[in-house]
Scaffold this motif. Structure first.
Motif, PDB file in Angstrom:
ATOM      1  N   LEU A  20       7.872   0.763  -8.128  1.00 31.73           N
ATOM      2  CA  LEU A  20       6.676   1.507  -7.753  1.00 31.73           C
ATOM      3  C   LEU A  20       5.888   0.791  -6.664  1.00 31.73           C
ATOM      4  N   ASP A  21       5.779  -0.514  -6.715  1.00 31.37           N
ATOM      5  CA  ASP A  21       5.036  -1.290  -5.719  1.00 31.37           C
ATOM      6  C   ASP A  21       5.926  -2.384  -5.165  1.00 31.37           C
ATOM      7  N   MET A  22       5.891  -2.550  -3.819  1.00 29.13           N
ATOM      8  CA  MET A  22       6.742  -3.555  -3.190  1.00 29.13           C
ATOM      9  C   MET A  22       6.007  -4.407  -2.168  1.00 29.13           C
ATOM     10  N   GLY A  23       4.708  -4.265  -2.055  1.00 25.52           N
ATOM     11  CA  GLY A  23       3.986  -5.045  -1.062  1.00 25.52           C
ATOM     12  C   GLY A  23       4.514  -4.729   0.328  1.00 25.52           C
ATOM     13  N   ARG A  24       4.772  -5.762   1.114  1.00 20.39           N
ATOM     14  CA  ARG A  24       5.290  -5.558   2.472  1.00 20.39           C
ATOM     15  C   ARG A  24       6.786  -5.853   2.563  1.00 20.39           C
ATOM     16  N   PRO A  42      12.369   6.576  -3.904  1.00 21.23           N
ATOM     17  CA  PRO A  42      12.376   7.900  -4.533  1.00 21.23           C
ATOM     18  C   PRO A  42      11.422   7.982  -5.728  1.00 21.23           C
ATOM     19  N   ALA A  43      11.311   6.907  -6.505  1.00 19.09           N
ATOM     20  CA  ALA A  43      10.391   6.905  -7.655  1.00 19.09           C
ATOM     21  C   ALA A  43       8.940   6.997  -7.186  1.00 19.09           C
ATOM     22  N   GLN A  44       8.599   6.302  -6.107  1.00 19.17           N
ATOM     23  CA  GLN A  44       7.243   6.393  -5.571  1.00 19.17           C
ATOM     24  C   GLN A  44       6.968   7.811  -5.074  1.00 19.17           C
ATOM     25  N   ARG A  45       7.926   8.380  -4.365  1.00 24.44           N
ATOM     26  CA  ARG A  45       7.755   9.744  -3.844  1.00 24.44           C
ATOM     27  C   ARG A  45       7.533  10.723  -4.994  1.00 24.44           C
ATOM     28  N   GLN A  46       8.306  10.593  -6.051  1.00 27.87           N
ATOM     29  CA  GLN A  46       8.174  11.472  -7.212  1.00 27.87           C
ATOM     30  C   GLN A  46       6.785  11.322  -7.840  1.00 27.87           C
ATOM     31  N   ALA A  47       6.290  10.102  -7.964  1.00 26.69           N
ATOM     32  CA  ALA A  47       4.959   9.867  -8.536  1.00 26.69           C
ATOM     33  C   ALA A  47       3.869  10.453  -7.634  1.00 26.69           C
ATOM     34  N   ASP A  78       2.688   0.141  -1.653  1.00 31.30           N
ATOM     35  CA  ASP A  78       2.302   0.162  -3.059  1.00 31.30           C
ATOM     36  C   ASP A  78       1.865   1.576  -3.411  1.00 31.30           C
ATOM     37  N   LEU A  79       2.214   2.019  -4.588  1.00 28.91           N
ATOM     38  CA  LEU A  79       1.980   3.393  -5.002  1.00 28.91           C
ATOM     39  C   LEU A  79       0.535   3.835  -4.800  1.00 28.91           C
ATOM     40  N   ASP A  80      -0.426   2.979  -5.122  1.00 26.88           N
ATOM     41  CA  ASP A  80      -1.826   3.396  -5.000  1.00 26.88           C
ATOM     42  C   ASP A  80      -2.338   3.379  -3.566  1.00 26.88           C
TER      43      ASP A  80
END
Length: 134
Positions: free
Chosen positions: A34-38, A45-50, A85-87
């Protein structure tokens, strides 16, 4: 020890410590990132879905393009040090994503109470804006 259970010689551990870099990743209960920083620029795909679960349309105020037809935009541009990052991601239609990148002075972002973002258009503020008014 590596994933196979094999032990590494201490010299290899020291070399890896000197030449590697740490990457912070936040994963959900199913192991999706969900979060990967830089570490990575593009959303997973999981971030896009969220993100699609939180937004119905492009995050530009009054844009009706459905979120599932949008690109995933860094609220703070990647080139300016933004993180994946997701947020800090939101859906932006191709037009608004490109225009925001080309003309960042025309936009500002606002965080909403529910944690989502809104991209606000400030108007054209180019080099000659307002110079030729009568």
């Amino acid at each position: 020890m590596i994933a196979t259970g094999q032990l590494l010689p201490i010299s290899d551990v020291h070399r890896l410590a000197r030449t590697s870099r740490l990457v912070r990743m936040v994963v959900d209960a199913k192991g999706r990132v969900l979060d990967m920083g830089r570490a990575v620029r593009l959303a997973t795909p999981a971030q896009r879905q969220a993100i699609l679960a939180r937004y119905a349309t492009c995050y530009r105020d009054d844009c009706a393009i459905p979120a599932d037809m949008c690109e995933i935009d860094h609220v703070k541009g990647w080139a300016e040090g933004g993180t994946t990052d997701l947020d800090l991601l939101a859906p932006a239609c191709t037009w608004h994503n490109r225009d925001k990148a080309a003309h960042p002075e025309r936009y500002c972002v606002r965080r909403n109470e529910d944690g989502t973002w809104t991209l606000l258009y400030l108007g054209k503020r180019g080099r000659f804006a307002g110079r030729f008014r009568r």
